[in-house]
Design a protein around this motif. Structure first.
Motif, PDB file in Angstrom:
ATOM      1  N   HIS A  13      14.340  35.247 -31.204  1.00  0.00           N
ATOM      2  CA  HIS A  13      13.328  36.312 -31.313  1.00  0.00           C
ATOM      3  C   HIS A  13      13.407  37.252 -30.104  1.00  0.00           C
ATOM      4  O   HIS A  13      13.369  38.479 -30.254  1.00  0.00           O
ATOM      5  CB  HIS A  13      11.930  35.698 -31.404  1.00  0.00           C
ATOM      6  CG  HIS A  13      10.829  36.715 -31.387  1.00  0.00           C
ATOM      7  ND1 HIS A  13      10.411  37.384 -32.513  1.00  0.00           N
ATOM      8  CD2 HIS A  13      10.061  37.202 -30.354  1.00  0.00           C
ATOM      9  CE1 HIS A  13       9.444  38.225 -32.198  1.00  0.00           C
ATOM     10  NE2 HIS A  13       9.211  38.131 -30.901  1.00  0.00           N
ATOM     11  N   LEU A  14      13.521  36.675 -28.918  1.00  0.00           N
ATOM     12  CA  LEU A  14      13.585  37.498 -27.707  1.00  0.00           C
ATOM     13  C   LEU A  14      14.816  38.383 -27.702  1.00  0.00           C
ATOM     14  O   LEU A  14      14.770  39.549 -27.303  1.00  0.00           O
ATOM     15  CB  LEU A  14      13.569  36.607 -26.463  1.00  0.00           C
ATOM     16  CG  LEU A  14      12.249  35.861 -26.186  1.00  0.00           C
ATOM     17  CD1 LEU A  14      12.409  34.912 -25.001  1.00  0.00           C
ATOM     18  CD2 LEU A  14      11.121  36.840 -25.926  1.00  0.00           C
ATOM     19  N   GLN A  15      15.948  37.825 -28.169  1.00  0.00           N
ATOM     20  CA  GLN A  15      17.183  38.627 -28.217  1.00  0.00           C
ATOM     21  C   GLN A  15      17.067  39.750 -29.235  1.00  0.00           C
ATOM     22  O   GLN A  15      17.512  40.870 -28.999  1.00  0.00           O
ATOM     23  CB  GLN A  15      18.371  37.727 -28.550  1.00  0.00           C
ATOM     24  CG  GLN A  15      18.765  36.795 -27.407  1.00  0.00           C
ATOM     25  CD  GLN A  15      19.922  35.891 -27.781  1.00  0.00           C
ATOM     26  OE1 GLN A  15      20.414  35.914 -28.901  1.00  0.00           O
ATOM     27  NE2 GLN A  15      20.354  35.066 -26.829  1.00  0.00           N
ATOM     28  N   ALA A  16      16.440  39.442 -30.380  1.00  0.00           N
ATOM     29  CA  ALA A  16      16.298  40.460 -31.430  1.00  0.00           C
ATOM     30  C   ALA A  16      15.352  41.583 -31.016  1.00  0.00           C
ATOM     31  O   ALA A  16      15.478  42.712 -31.473  1.00  0.00           O
ATOM     32  CB  ALA A  16      15.797  39.807 -32.718  1.00  0.00           C
ATOM     33  N   GLU A 123       4.029  47.524 -34.295  1.00  0.00           N
ATOM     34  CA  GLU A 123       4.475  47.107 -32.963  1.00  0.00           C
ATOM     35  C   GLU A 123       5.870  46.501 -33.042  1.00  0.00           C
ATOM     36  O   GLU A 123       6.750  46.828 -32.242  1.00  0.00           O
ATOM     37  CB  GLU A 123       3.483  46.097 -32.372  1.00  0.00           C
ATOM     38  CG  GLU A 123       2.139  46.710 -32.011  1.00  0.00           C
ATOM     39  CD  GLU A 123       1.144  45.694 -31.463  1.00  0.00           C
ATOM     40  OE1 GLU A 123       0.150  46.112 -30.834  1.00  0.00           O
ATOM     41  OE2 GLU A 123       1.360  44.484 -31.649  1.00  0.00           O
ATOM     42  N   GLU A 124       6.081  45.621 -34.028  1.00  0.00           N
ATOM     43  CA  GLU A 124       7.390  44.979 -34.200  1.00  0.00           C
ATOM     44  C   GLU A 124       8.447  46.007 -34.586  1.00  0.00           C
ATOM     45  O   GLU A 124       9.568  45.990 -34.073  1.00  0.00           O
ATOM     46  CB  GLU A 124       7.296  43.902 -35.283  1.00  0.00           C
ATOM     47  CG  GLU A 124       6.437  42.709 -34.928  1.00  0.00           C
ATOM     48  CD  GLU A 124       7.194  41.677 -34.129  1.00  0.00           C
ATOM     49  OE1 GLU A 124       8.396  41.491 -34.377  1.00  0.00           O
ATOM     50  OE2 GLU A 124       6.587  41.065 -33.236  1.00  0.00           O
ATOM     51  N   PHE A 125       8.090  46.895 -35.517  1.00  0.00           N
ATOM     52  CA  PHE A 125       9.055  47.870 -36.037  1.00  0.00           C
ATOM     53  C   PHE A 125       9.536  48.818 -34.942  1.00  0.00           C
ATOM     54  O   PHE A 125      10.700  49.213 -34.920  1.00  0.00           O
ATOM     55  CB  PHE A 125       8.413  48.656 -37.184  1.00  0.00           C
ATOM     56  CG  PHE A 125       9.372  49.487 -37.986  1.00  0.00           C
ATOM     57  CD1 PHE A 125      10.490  48.904 -38.570  1.00  0.00           C
ATOM     58  CD2 PHE A 125       9.157  50.840 -38.179  1.00  0.00           C
ATOM     59  CE1 PHE A 125      11.385  49.667 -39.323  1.00  0.00           C
ATOM     60  CE2 PHE A 125      10.030  51.604 -38.930  1.00  0.00           C
ATOM     61  CZ  PHE A 125      11.147  51.013 -39.503  1.00  0.00           C
ATOM     62  N   ILE A 193       9.538  54.891 -26.490  1.00  0.00           N
ATOM     63  CA  ILE A 193       8.260  54.201 -26.320  1.00  0.00           C
ATOM     64  C   ILE A 193       8.153  53.053 -27.328  1.00  0.00           C
ATOM     65  O   ILE A 193       8.825  53.061 -28.364  1.00  0.00           O
ATOM     66  CB  ILE A 193       7.058  55.154 -26.485  1.00  0.00           C
ATOM     67  CG1 ILE A 193       7.046  55.777 -27.893  1.00  0.00           C
ATOM     68  CG2 ILE A 193       7.061  56.223 -25.418  1.00  0.00           C
ATOM     69  CD1 ILE A 193       5.791  56.555 -28.212  1.00  0.00           C
ATOM     70  N   LEU A 194       7.319  52.078 -26.999  1.00  0.00           N
ATOM     71  CA  LEU A 194       7.039  50.964 -27.894  1.00  0.00           C
ATOM     72  C   LEU A 194       5.558  51.002 -28.240  1.00  0.00           C
ATOM     73  O   LEU A 194       4.710  51.070 -27.345  1.00  0.00           O
ATOM     74  CB  LEU A 194       7.384  49.631 -27.226  1.00  0.00           C
ATOM     75  CG  LEU A 194       8.830  49.457 -26.752  1.00  0.00           C
ATOM     76  CD1 LEU A 194       9.010  48.096 -26.087  1.00  0.00           C
ATOM     77  CD2 LEU A 194       9.805  49.606 -27.908  1.00  0.00           C
ATOM     78  N   PHE A 195       5.251  50.971 -29.518  1.00  0.00           N
ATOM     79  CA  PHE A 195       3.852  50.975 -29.930  1.00  0.00           C
ATOM     80  C   PHE A 195       3.190  49.666 -29.498  1.00  0.00           C
ATOM     81  O   PHE A 195       3.774  48.587 -29.630  1.00  0.00           O
ATOM     82  CB  PHE A 195       3.737  51.119 -31.442  1.00  0.00           C
ATOM     83  CG  PHE A 195       3.998  52.510 -31.943  1.00  0.00           C
ATOM     84  CD1 PHE A 195       4.031  53.583 -31.082  1.00  0.00           C
ATOM     85  CD2 PHE A 195       4.200  52.755 -33.298  1.00  0.00           C
ATOM     86  CE1 PHE A 195       4.258  54.872 -31.532  1.00  0.00           C
ATOM     87  CE2 PHE A 195       4.433  54.029 -33.774  1.00  0.00           C
ATOM     88  CZ  PHE A 195       4.464  55.089 -32.884  1.00  0.00           C
ATOM     89  N   SER A 196       1.983  49.773 -28.997  1.00  0.00           N
ATOM     90  CA  SER A 196       1.249  48.588 -28.568  1.00  0.00           C
ATOM     91  C   SER A 196      -0.245  48.894 -28.557  1.00  0.00           C
ATOM     92  O   SER A 196      -0.677  49.855 -27.908  1.00  0.00           O
ATOM     93  CB  SER A 196       1.693  48.154 -27.166  1.00  0.00           C
ATOM     94  OG  SER A 196       0.825  47.173 -26.643  1.00  0.00           O
TER      95      SER A 196
END
Length: 423
Positions: A13-16, A123-125, A193-196
């Motif tokens: 999961h962390l790598q992905a 967030e994941e996407f 950016i990463l949604f959070s």
């Protein structure tokens, strides 16, 4: 072995989800955006693509079932299909994208869980290559870098690239472009950016409280009084905090909890946002915002809202989806199993078929008395769960459902059943 297995899953999961930060200038970003038009996606197409990315299953009747919802929401396939249709129509550029999506139904029917799924999914996407989002680096609303392209060139840009640009720079970015970058759009910094929701980036949440004390600034931001002495004017963009929930939700999703309990002045801010894609703040022109607004409320407030003629302007700007209780025994059991997994009761002995009996009791409380001769509540319950019964087949379901008005809107909630099991 179990520990090793979970450690391997965490590592994968962390790598992905290991996202390489990207920073550059608009000069660096523009060729990337032309090669990857998906970088220019607006909010609704992004959410639609996110839902489809997990896969779509088509049943024998030709109905689409989205795997995105399958592990968390049970027995409400038709409302979920309507929600997916809303995003599909909006993604295609329909005027539906300028409507608020309002979910209404009884307590514990899955409204909040649906919105939570969409927020977590976004967030994941945004951590994936397919869902990458880029923004002007020093913009408080993390807006689309393509908004830097001058309006007079946008038609030619679309003809050359197929990319449509409709947004305007926020007051802070417009000022920075003039003074900090001397009008040279190529110098403006851009970053990924990463949604959070926790970091207040791309996802906003608003909960109404006492209308007498709640400030509209929670939605649209406010003046930073400590900076007025530095800039000399309340209308200077640098003296304004663009930190309202509608500001931070730009490019993503805005959740409006118990929307119809909010004061009218909050609702009318949404009118302009939904129809014109603009936020109105004091001392500033309209600020462009591209976001999907999803609201949810209970049925009592919804019916009062429909009866109020003063709210007709809002009615017209909403897509309303009813979220009833599940009416399938097998799916109701899955709901209980999911809720029990979240407790410390897993180690306790549960009598065989106890959950099924509870599910049958709950579903019977939600069904309307049949109006067809020979059809009992128990037969109806079995038909809804996919079984054929004496005198009736699955093809009769449509006729049976047409004779109901409020089925699934009343009865025992899953929460009530779990409370009793817990006791």
């Amino acid at each position: 072995m179990a520990n090793s297995s979970i450690l391997d899953k965490i590592e994968r999961h962390l790598q992905a989800h290991q996202v390489k930060p990207w920073e550059g200038t608009f000069r660096d970003f523009l060729p990337m955006a032309i090669r990857h038009p998906e970088f220019a996606r607006r909010a609704h197409p992004r959410i639609h693509e996110m839902i489809r990315a997990t896969g779509v299953r088509v049943d024998e009747g030709g109905k689409e079932h989205y795997k995105f919802f399958e592990n968390d929401l049970f027995g409400i396939d038709e409302p979920l299909a309507k929600v997916a249709e809303y995003f599909k129509a909006a993604a295609l550029g329909s005027d539906v994208g300028r409507r608020i999506l309002l979910l209404y139904g009884p307590p514990s029917s899955g409204k909040s869980q649906l919105v939570i799924l969409l927020k977590r999914g976004l967030e994941e996407f945004s951590c994936t290559d397919a869902g990458a989002v880029y923004a002007i680096a020093d913009c408080p609303q993390h807006e689309d870098p393509l908004n830097l392209i001058p309006h007079v060139l946008r038609r030619e840009f679309q003809e050359d690239t197929g990319i449509h640009v409709e947004g305007d720079l926020c007051p802070r970015c417009a000022l920075n472009l003039r003074e900090k970058y001397q009008g040279d759009i190529y110098q403006v910094p851009v970053r990924r950016i990463l949604f959070s929701e926790k970091e207040r980036c791309g996802i906003g949440t608003f909960v109404p409280s006492d209308p007498k004390s709640q400030d509209i600034a929670e939605l649209v931001g406010s003046i930073d009084l400590s900076t007025i002495g530095d800039y000399g004017s309340e209308s200077d963009p640098r003296a304004y905090r663009f930190d309202g929930e509608l500001n931070v939700a730009n490019r993503g999703l805005m959740e409006f909890i118990e929307m119809l309990k909010a004061d009218e002045r909050f609702l009318y801010v949404l009118l302009t946002l939904a129809q014109e894609k603009n936020i109105k703040t004091g001392r500033f022109p309209l600020i462009y915002a591209d976001e999907c607004v999803i609201a949810h409320t209970n049925e009592t407030e919804f019916n009062e809202f429909l009866a109020d003629k003063k709210s007709e302007a809002l009615h017209d700007r909403m897509i309303m989806v009813r979220i009833p209780y599940n009416l399938q025994v097998s799916q109701e059991e899955r709901i209980y199993e999911k809720l029990l997994r979240q407790t410390n009761l897993q180690g306790l002995h549960l009598a065989p078929h106890a959950l099924r009996v509870a599910a049958i009791f709950a579903i019977l409380s939600r069904l309307e008395e049949p109006k067809i001769a020979g059809l009992t509540l128990l037969k109806k319950l079995k038909l809804y769960d996919g079984e054929d019964v004496e005198g009736f087949r699955q093809k009769d379901l449509k006729l049976i459902q047409e004779q109901t008005e409020r089925e699934g809107m009343d009865g025992m909630s899953p929460r009530f059943i779990i409370n009793r099991i817990s006791s």
